[in-house]
Scaffold this motif. Structure first.
Motif, PDB file in Angstrom:
ATOM      1  N   CYS A   1      -7.252   1.300  17.093  1.00  0.00           N
ATOM      2  CA  CYS A   1      -7.660   1.948  15.845  1.00  0.00           C
ATOM      3  C   CYS A   1      -7.510   3.457  16.008  1.00  0.00           C
ATOM      4  O   CYS A   1      -7.849   4.013  17.057  1.00  0.00           O
ATOM      5  CB  CYS A   1      -9.108   1.587  15.542  1.00  0.00           C
ATOM      6  SG  CYS A   1      -9.838   2.532  14.198  1.00  0.00           S
ATOM      7  N   CYS A   2      -7.006   4.111  14.953  1.00  0.00           N
ATOM      8  CA  CYS A   2      -6.856   5.572  15.032  1.00  0.00           C
ATOM      9  C   CYS A   2      -7.543   6.246  13.847  1.00  0.00           C
ATOM     10  O   CYS A   2      -7.113   7.299  13.394  1.00  0.00           O
ATOM     11  CB  CYS A   2      -5.390   5.956  15.139  1.00  0.00           C
ATOM     12  SG  CYS A   2      -4.381   5.358  13.790  1.00  0.00           S
ATOM     13  N   ALA A   3      -8.603   5.612  13.358  1.00  0.00           N
ATOM     14  CA  ALA A   3      -9.493   6.247  12.380  1.00  0.00           C
ATOM     15  C   ALA A   3      -8.804   6.581  11.061  1.00  0.00           C
ATOM     16  O   ALA A   3      -9.132   7.579  10.429  1.00  0.00           O
ATOM     17  CB  ALA A   3     -10.147   7.491  12.979  1.00  0.00           C
ATOM     18  N   SER A   4      -7.865   5.737  10.646  1.00  0.00           N
ATOM     19  CA  SER A   4      -7.242   5.964   9.342  1.00  0.00           C
ATOM     20  C   SER A   4      -8.234   5.715   8.202  1.00  0.00           C
ATOM     21  O   SER A   4      -8.045   6.205   7.089  1.00  0.00           O
ATOM     22  CB  SER A   4      -6.026   5.058   9.167  1.00  0.00           C
ATOM     23  OG  SER A   4      -5.054   5.334  10.149  1.00  0.00           O
ATOM     24  N   THR A   5      -9.257   4.926   8.466  1.00  0.00           N
ATOM     25  CA  THR A   5     -10.394   4.645   7.569  1.00  0.00           C
ATOM     26  C   THR A   5      -9.995   3.962   6.258  1.00  0.00           C
ATOM     27  O   THR A   5     -10.655   4.117   5.248  1.00  0.00           O
ATOM     28  CB  THR A   5     -11.251   5.909   7.279  1.00  0.00           C
ATOM     29  OG1 THR A   5     -10.529   6.799   6.446  1.00  0.00           O
ATOM     30  CG2 THR A   5     -11.670   6.610   8.563  1.00  0.00           C
ATOM     31  N   VAL A   6      -8.904   3.225   6.290  1.00  0.00           N
ATOM     32  CA  VAL A   6      -8.547   2.366   5.157  1.00  0.00           C
ATOM     33  C   VAL A   6      -8.426   0.939   5.693  1.00  0.00           C
ATOM     34  O   VAL A   6      -7.400   0.294   5.577  1.00  0.00           O
ATOM     35  CB  VAL A   6      -7.245   2.827   4.463  1.00  0.00           C
ATOM     36  CG1 VAL A   6      -7.492   4.056   3.618  1.00  0.00           C
ATOM     37  CG2 VAL A   6      -6.140   3.097   5.487  1.00  0.00           C
TER      38      VAL A   6
ATOM     39  N   LYS B   1       0.817  -1.213   0.000  1.00  0.00           N
ATOM     40  CA  LYS B   1       0.000   0.000   0.000  1.00  0.00           C
ATOM     41  C   LYS B   1       0.855   1.269   0.000  1.00  0.00           C
ATOM     42  O   LYS B   1       0.431   2.311  -0.480  1.00  0.00           O
ATOM     43  CB  LYS B   1      -0.925   0.018   1.231  1.00  0.00           C
ATOM     44  CG  LYS B   1      -2.027  -1.002   1.156  1.00  0.00           C
ATOM     45  CD  LYS B   1      -3.042  -0.607   0.094  1.00  0.00           C
ATOM     46  CE  LYS B   1      -4.132  -1.625  -0.046  1.00  0.00           C
ATOM     47  NZ  LYS B   1      -4.997  -1.346  -1.208  1.00  0.00           N
ATOM     48  N   ARG B   2       2.048   1.163   0.558  1.00  0.00           N
ATOM     49  CA  ARG B   2       2.948   2.325   0.542  1.00  0.00           C
ATOM     50  C   ARG B   2       3.643   2.488  -0.803  1.00  0.00           C
ATOM     51  O   ARG B   2       4.466   3.375  -0.978  1.00  0.00           O
ATOM     52  CB  ARG B   2       4.029   2.148   1.614  1.00  0.00           C
ATOM     53  CG  ARG B   2       3.569   2.388   3.022  1.00  0.00           C
ATOM     54  CD  ARG B   2       4.801   2.321   3.941  1.00  0.00           C
ATOM     55  NE  ARG B   2       4.415   2.287   5.324  1.00  0.00           N
ATOM     56  CZ  ARG B   2       4.971   1.506   6.240  1.00  0.00           C
ATOM     57  NH1 ARG B   2       5.952   0.691   5.914  1.00  0.00           N
ATOM     58  NH2 ARG B   2       4.561   1.537   7.489  1.00  0.00           N
ATOM     59  N   GLY B   3       3.397   1.534  -1.695  1.00  0.00           N
ATOM     60  CA  GLY B   3       4.023   1.613  -3.020  1.00  0.00           C
ATOM     61  C   GLY B   3       5.349   0.882  -3.079  1.00  0.00           C
ATOM     62  O   GLY B   3       6.083   1.005  -4.059  1.00  0.00           O
TER      63      GLY B   3
ATOM     64  N   HIS C   1      -9.371  -2.014   4.964  1.00  0.00           N
ATOM     65  CA  HIS C   1      -9.102  -3.242   4.200  1.00  0.00           C
ATOM     66  C   HIS C   1      -7.672  -3.715   4.466  1.00  0.00           C
ATOM     67  O   HIS C   1      -7.425  -4.916   4.562  1.00  0.00           O
ATOM     68  CB  HIS C   1      -9.377  -3.042   2.709  1.00  0.00           C
ATOM     69  CG  HIS C   1      -8.690  -1.870   2.106  1.00  0.00           C
ATOM     70  ND1 HIS C   1      -9.006  -0.578   2.448  1.00  0.00           N
ATOM     71  CD2 HIS C   1      -7.685  -1.782   1.216  1.00  0.00           C
ATOM     72  CE1 HIS C   1      -8.227   0.249   1.762  1.00  0.00           C
ATOM     73  NE2 HIS C   1      -7.424  -0.451   1.016  1.00  0.00           N
ATOM     74  N   VAL C   2      -6.734  -2.775   4.555  1.00  0.00           N
ATOM     75  CA  VAL C   2      -5.397  -3.100   5.077  1.00  0.00           C
ATOM     76  C   VAL C   2      -5.120  -2.046   6.149  1.00  0.00           C
ATOM     77  O   VAL C   2      -4.720  -0.923   5.837  1.00  0.00           O
ATOM     78  CB  VAL C   2      -4.312  -3.061   3.974  1.00  0.00           C
ATOM     79  CG1 VAL C   2      -2.946  -3.357   4.588  1.00  0.00           C
ATOM     80  CG2 VAL C   2      -4.614  -4.069   2.871  1.00  0.00           C
ATOM     81  N   CYS C   3      -5.333  -2.420   7.386  1.00  0.00           N
ATOM     82  CA  CYS C   3      -5.202  -1.433   8.469  1.00  0.00           C
ATOM     83  C   CYS C   3      -3.732  -1.032   8.624  1.00  0.00           C
ATOM     84  O   CYS C   3      -2.871  -1.900   8.835  1.00  0.00           O
ATOM     85  CB  CYS C   3      -5.719  -2.026   9.780  1.00  0.00           C
ATOM     86  SG  CYS C   3      -5.476  -0.897  11.157  1.00  0.00           S
ATOM     87  N   PRO C   4      -3.412   0.251   8.542  1.00  0.00           N
ATOM     88  CA  PRO C   4      -2.008   0.680   8.640  1.00  0.00           C
ATOM     89  C   PRO C   4      -1.381   0.378   9.998  1.00  0.00           C
ATOM     90  O   PRO C   4      -0.164   0.291  10.100  1.00  0.00           O
ATOM     91  CB  PRO C   4      -2.060   2.198   8.409  1.00  0.00           C
ATOM     92  CG  PRO C   4      -3.416   2.495   7.899  1.00  0.00           C
ATOM     93  CD  PRO C   4      -4.317   1.391   8.320  1.00  0.00           C
ATOM     94  N   VAL C   5      -2.219   0.231  11.048  1.00  0.00           N
ATOM     95  CA  VAL C   5      -1.651   0.015  12.384  1.00  0.00           C
ATOM     96  C   VAL C   5      -2.045  -1.345  12.974  1.00  0.00           C
ATOM     97  O   VAL C   5      -1.840  -1.582  14.154  1.00  0.00           O
ATOM     98  CB  VAL C   5      -2.049   1.158  13.351  1.00  0.00           C
ATOM     99  CG1 VAL C   5      -1.517   2.493  12.852  1.00  0.00           C
ATOM    100  CG2 VAL C   5      -3.565   1.224  13.540  1.00  0.00           C
TER     101      VAL C   5
END
Lengths: 142, 478
Positions: B190-195, B52-54, B197-201
């Protein structure tokens, strides 16, 4: 976009197709048009020009506009005709995505600060950066 | 594969299989032999984040894109899922409301479709167990009866949610969710990144981060890259599972089988195996949703701590359900804005989710390619479409406690990323494929797990319930 706006835009786009080539319409890139739209729409903000350009590059990577001549013409027409972003889904998405990819909301919409682009995949570059969440508006303050 | 025959063969490693296995292993003898056949491979969470970060990751191409795995005869609607170890736990958003008691008795309460062969009270203790295993965050008061407390405290409301909760009490609640509200069990808050499908945290529950120990259990052997395409069904029993791995055919026998892929592939495997139940593959469906954007006069919508902060039940139960679908509201906290200077966040978006019913015109069929089923979906039921009209008529009065400028509705959204109902549960084989213990009506050593079992398609998200059904089935059967 409602039917009236759609017809208006389609009509304007058609007219623009005939009239605008002499104004350099065809030689304007979609990047120039997109940068111009964002800059005009947010003229009251201090935008980091290089950041806007970088956003447009990132935003259009893999975007369907690259293979849709109709969408390219639509974007350029809107740019030349000065269409308001809220009148076009294409434009509103573009400006919306730009602004939410910057630090504008993290800076609590402070118009005196230069708006800096962070990235279209901001959530992975900078997790926990939802500017409207409780991390930026703690319970005691709202 | 170590043996030619096992006590139990489980096909798939998603929610349904994992919770079934968890309960089975808690009851099985220490020398039990269990084989798990997983079509895909592990794509670790951190590698997904890298992608996801490329950044490049060698894991990215291990599992096929879901859209390449079936033939879509009605491509205007795609079916969303993830292949690989952990299945759709890798892409779900972690919404875990329970069903309402009424969802299980649509026929007797509203004269619609069929009642489920089990009731809310049957599932209640298993709901609690799943909530514990997933470390669900949730409120004290709920619209559904609940005897246990949620393991984690609820997420925070936004300013608008607070007003609606004050107005509607237990009908407008902090969403029960597998997006942790505080760090727990190796997961971050959870910190409300709202993505999601692949949670960043890594805040949401997945099979990979579950710590349930199922796939580390010494009794369990897991084979990856094993594509099951059929079973040998003879004399009313499942005898063998047939699969391809690295281009080679394999066949494995067992006393008991559990199909735990998804509702598309479970039914394809049954159809390839010669299952002649009239309902196998039929009634493919899911919820239908649209977005309601509510423009607010001088009220800023801020302060929530997760992606969906709240669920509204004001349009869920009621007499209207005799004619039109129930609707569950989700208060969305993505960083959307209103393109108007100074009014950026004077806006709240609700996802309005409607139930649907199984329709014979929506189905999975086998094709000449045994791995690739064909899907036909000709749209939601009339009942659901009436629900759309009902919600549009009622929403303005429901939101009267807010300073509403206007409400804009999106078109119907293509997918809710759920796959339901192709092996529906029923009292007898005349009305469905499996019984209340998820056992095939005809093949009594074959479990068919997952949301394919749903008799009707309530607006509530399916994962908590399908996981509870797996625990219930294994608990009552072993």
């Amino acid at each position: 976009m409602n039917r009236r706006n759609f017809l208006r835009l389609t009509g304007l786009a058609g007219a623009a197709l005939v009239a605008l080539p002499s104004l350099g319409f065809m030689s304007t890139s979609i990047k120039d048009a997109a940068v111009g739209i964002i800059t005009k729409e947010l003229s009251y903000l201090k935008l980091d020009k290089k950041g806007v350009e970088q956003f447009v590059d990132d935003y259009f990577k893999g975007h369907y506009i690259n293979s849709s001549l109709k969408t390219q013409i639509n974007l350029k027409s809107c740019y030349y005709l000065g269409v308001d972003a809220n009148e076009s889904r294409l434009l509103s998405k573009l400006v919306h995505n730009y602004l939410t990819s910057t630090d504008f909301f993290l800076n609590k919409m402070d118009e005196s600060k230069t708006v800096k682009y962070i990235g279209v995949n901001k959530s992975y570059k900078m997790p926990c950066s939802n500017p409207f969440s409780s991390f930026y508006y703690p319970p005691a303050t709202v | 594969m170590k043996y030619t025959s096992y006590d139990l063969v489980v096909i798939g490693t998603g929610f349904a299989s994992t919770f079934f296995l968890y309960k089975y292993l808690s009851k099985a003898p220490t020398n039990a032999k269990v084989l798990v056949l997983e079509k895909g491979h592990l794509f670790p969470h951190m590698e997904r984040v890298k992608e996801k970060r490329g950044e490049k990751t060698p894991y990215a191409k291990l599992n096929p894109d879901a859209q390449e795995t079936y033939e879509n005869l009605t491509p205007e609607k795609r079916w969303m899922f993830t292949q690989g170890f952990g299945g759709s736990s890798n892409c779900w958003y972690g919404c875990t409301p329970r069903f309402m008691p009424s969802d299980f008795k649509m026929k007797s309460l509203y004269g619609v479709a069929e009642d489920w062969p089990l009731q809310y009270e049957d599932l209640d203790p298993y709901y609690s167990q799943v909530e514990e295993l997933m470390s669900i965050s949730g409120p004290e008061l709920t619209p559904f009866p609940k005897t246990s407390k949620y393991p984690l405290p609820p997420h925070l409301f936004t300013t608008v949610d607070k007003i609606l909760h004050k107005e509607y009490g237990h009908l407008y609640i902090n969403q029960p969710t597998a997006r942790a509200s505080v760090a727990v069990n190796g997961r971050n808050a959870c910190c409300a990144s709202t993505v999601c499908h692949v949670c960043p945290v890594n805040a949401k529950f997945t099979i990979e981060n579950s710590n349930m120990g199922v796939y580390d259990d010494p009794r369990v052997e897991t084979v990856y890259g094993a594509q099951v395409y059929s079973m040998d069904l003879e004399q009313n029993r499942a005898r063998k599972a047939n699969y391809l791995k690295d281009g080679k055919e394999y066949h494995v026998a067992a006393d008991i089988f559990a199909l735990g892929t998804n509702a598309i592939f479970n039914s394809n495997i049954l159809l390839n195996s010669g299952d002649t139940n009239a309902f196998t593959g039929k009634g493919l469906g899911e919820q239908v949703a649209l977005e309601a954007s509510v423009y607010l006069d001088n009220l800023e919508n801020v302060g929530g701590s997760t992606w969906v902060n709240a669920n509204g039940y004001m349009l869920y139960d009621g007499e209207h359900r005799k004619d039109s679908a129930a609707c569950l509201m989700e208060s969305n906290n993505a960083p959307y804005i209103r393109l108007e200077r100074g009014k950026w966040r004077h806006l709240i978006n609700f996802r309005m989710i409607l139930e649907d019913l199984p329709e014979a015109r929506n189905f999975v069929a086998k094709t000449t390619d045994r791995m690739k089923p064909a899907i036909t979906h000709k749209g939601p039921s009339e009942y659901t479409l009436k629900g759309v009209e009902h919600l549009k008529a009622k929403l303005p009065s429901i939101l009267a406690c807010l300073p509403v400028e206007k409400i804009e509705y999106s078109p119907l959204i293509e997918s809710e990323a759920h796959i339901l109902g192709t092996t529906r549960m029923s009292k007898t084989a005349a009305e469905g494929v499996i019984d209340k213990h998820l056992i095939h009506h005809q093949y009594r050593n074959l479990f068919v797990l997952g949301s394919g079992s749903f008799t009707t398609y309530t607006p509530a998200n399916p994962t908590l319930t399908l996981s509870a059904l797996s625990l219930h089935a294994a608990d009552k059967s072993f």
